[in-house]
Scaffold this motif. Structure first.
Motif, mmCIF file in Angstrom:
data_model
loop_
_atom_site.group_PDB
_atom_site.id
_atom_site.type_symbol
_atom_site.label_atom_id
_atom_site.label_comp_id
_atom_site.label_asym_id
_atom_site.label_seq_id
_atom_site.Cartn_x
_atom_site.Cartn_y
_atom_site.Cartn_z
ATOM 1 N N UNK A 209 34.246 -23.653 37.768
ATOM 2 C CA UNK A 209 34.077 -24.326 36.483
ATOM 3 C C UNK A 209 32.908 -25.308 36.515
ATOM 4 N N UNK A 210 32.741 -25.988 37.640
ATOM 5 C CA UNK A 210 31.624 -26.935 37.769
ATOM 6 C C UNK A 210 30.288 -26.205 37.688
ATOM 7 N N UNK A 211 30.220 -25.057 38.359
ATOM 8 C CA UNK A 211 29.000 -24.239 38.342
ATOM 9 C C UNK A 211 28.792 -23.603 36.976
ATOM 10 N N UNK A 212 29.874 -23.102 36.403
ATOM 11 C CA UNK A 212 29.829 -22.450 35.092
ATOM 12 C C UNK A 212 29.299 -23.393 34.014
ATOM 13 N N UNK A 213 29.686 -24.667 34.092
ATOM 14 C CA UNK A 213 29.260 -25.648 33.090
ATOM 15 C C UNK A 213 27.857 -26.196 33.361
ATOM 16 N N UNK A 214 27.317 -25.905 34.535
ATOM 17 C CA UNK A 214 25.955 -26.320 34.854
ATOM 18 C C UNK A 214 25.771 -27.811 35.039
ATOM 19 N N UNK A 215 26.808 -28.491 35.506
ATOM 20 C CA UNK A 215 26.698 -29.941 35.683
ATOM 21 C C UNK A 215 25.753 -30.291 36.842
ATOM 22 N N UNK A 216 24.957 -31.319 36.643
ATOM 23 C CA UNK A 216 24.001 -31.720 37.677
ATOM 24 C C UNK A 216 24.704 -32.191 38.943
ATOM 25 N N UNK A 217 25.875 -32.818 38.792
ATOM 26 C CA UNK A 217 26.562 -33.311 39.987
ATOM 27 C C UNK A 217 27.044 -32.172 40.884
ATOM 28 N N UNK A 218 27.182 -30.980 40.307
ATOM 29 C CA UNK A 218 27.613 -29.836 41.106
ATOM 30 C C UNK A 218 26.597 -29.525 42.208
ATOM 31 N N UNK A 219 25.312 -29.685 41.906
ATOM 32 C CA UNK A 219 24.253 -29.358 42.871
ATOM 33 C C UNK A 219 24.272 -30.262 44.102
ATOM 34 N N UNK A 220 25.002 -31.361 44.034
ATOM 35 C CA UNK A 220 25.055 -32.300 45.157
ATOM 36 C C UNK A 220 26.303 -32.091 46.020
ATOM 37 N N UNK A 221 27.081 -31.063 45.716
ATOM 38 C CA UNK A 221 28.273 -30.788 46.518
ATOM 39 C C UNK A 221 27.924 -29.905 47.708
ATOM 40 N N UNK A 222 28.615 -30.152 48.808
ATOM 41 C CA UNK A 222 28.444 -29.344 50.015
ATOM 42 C C UNK A 222 29.689 -28.468 50.173
ATOM 43 N N UNK A 223 29.555 -27.194 49.757
ATOM 44 C CA UNK A 223 30.711 -26.298 49.770
ATOM 45 C C UNK A 223 31.162 -25.952 51.187
ATOM 46 N N UNK A 224 30.299 -26.134 52.172
ATOM 47 C CA UNK A 224 30.659 -25.786 53.548
ATOM 48 C C UNK A 224 31.771 -26.691 54.086
ATOM 49 N N UNK A 225 31.988 -27.847 53.448
ATOM 50 C CA UNK A 225 33.027 -28.775 53.885
ATOM 51 C C UNK A 225 34.362 -28.541 53.186
ATOM 52 N N UNK A 226 34.377 -27.594 52.251
ATOM 53 C CA UNK A 226 35.555 -27.381 51.407
ATOM 54 C C UNK A 226 36.280 -26.110 51.830
ATOM 55 N N UNK A 227 37.595 -26.168 51.908
ATOM 56 C CA UNK A 227 38.393 -24.998 52.284
ATOM 57 C C UNK A 227 38.385 -23.983 51.142
ATOM 58 N N UNK A 228 37.740 -22.849 51.374
ATOM 59 C CA UNK A 228 37.667 -21.797 50.363
ATOM 60 C C UNK A 228 38.362 -20.519 50.809
ATOM 61 N N UNK A 229 38.842 -20.486 52.042
ATOM 62 C CA UNK A 229 39.600 -19.336 52.523
ATOM 63 C C UNK A 229 38.796 -18.055 52.506
ATOM 64 N N UNK A 230 39.522 -16.951 52.474
ATOM 65 C CA UNK A 230 38.878 -15.635 52.438
ATOM 66 C C UNK A 230 39.684 -14.716 51.533
#
Length: 258
Positions: A209-230
């Motif tokens: 949703x953050x990416x879908x909405x195109x929010x600028x703060x999304x670009x500052x997130x580090x997804x490698x630190x977040x549990x996304x599973x498989x």
């Protein structure tokens, strides 16, 4: 006028809830409470639950009074959560919520007293956050609702609670529309929340949703630190598949811009 009546007047307001447990802790025993009820200083709602009436009879306890009594008189770790919290911070697209629905954040609704769960037949919507650990004071703020100061989720936590409730208390499309207005979330606070979350599906939807909405703060997130599973997750039936986050989303939502 006795000192205890003075104390009662100074520590409550007309229409506010007054719990016997709190009264006892402050030197007003059950027998004295009964005398106050008979003389009109208090009015009984249910066993151990009273409120301060006022002459016109127009001021009656409302849901903010019930929530405030839990936090201030019983010291229970509950808070205004999710969509209700966002609404009372001016961050909901909707001018008014269904007055019958109030989101309450609690680790376990079993700790809540019966009078609260049945208060005015209020259908509370409980947000558990069971897979979000180590909540701190930095995750909360104070909002004023109908003259009552209430502990509430900060926008970042409230947004997380909304996403976590998709498919239970809120539709995906409603959450997506809500996210459109969350342009000023703190990337540091969002990162902190998602780092602490072990709810893989919730994390993926939040990022989608953050990416879908195109929010600028999304670009500052580090997804490698977040549990996304498989593996894939079916969030909605008959939905479109999002290859980035491996989830199904409603057909009505286009893929976010790459």
């Amino acid at each position: 006028m006795s000192s205890k009546i003075n104390w009662l007047i100074n520590h409550t307001s007309p229409g506010s809830l007054v719990l016997q447990q709190w009264l006892t802790e402050n030197g007003i025993r059950y027998s004295l409470t009964q005398k106050y009820a008979k003389s009109g200083w208090l009015k009984r709602l249910s066993p151990g639950v009273y409120y301060r009436p006022e002459p016109s009879g127009k001021i009656k306890p409302d849901w903010p009074d019930a929530l405030q009594a839990l936090t201030q008189q019983l010291q229970l770790p509950v808070h205004l959560a999710g969509l209700t919290s966002l609404t009372h911070q001016g961050l909901s697209h909707y001018l008014q919520l269904n007055s019958e629905q109030v989101w309450v954040g609690t680790r376990s609704k079993q700790i809540l007293p019966k009078w609260f769960r049945e208060f005015s037949k209020q259908p509370w919507l409980y947000s558990g956050n069971h897979k979000l650990c180590e909540l701190t004071d930095k995750d909360f703020t104070t909002v004023t609702v109908k003259g009552k100061e209430l502990r509430a989720s900060r926008p970042e936590l409230a947004a997380y609670e909304v996403v976590d409730a998709i498919g239970k208390n809120i539709r995906f499309e409603h959450a997506a529309e809500l996210f459109q207005g969350l342009v000023n979330l703190s990337p540091r606070k969002v990162q902190s929340l998602l780092n602490r979350s072990s709810a893989v599906q919730t994390n993926r939807i939040f990022l989608f949703l953050s990416h879908y909405c195109g929010h600028q703060w999304f670009d500052r997130l580090d997804e490698s630190q977040i549990q996304l599973g498989s593996g894939k997750r079916q969030v909605v039936t008959n939905g479109r598949y999002d290859e980035r986050y491996l989830i199904t989303v409603p057909q009505s939502l286009p893929y976010p811009a790459s």
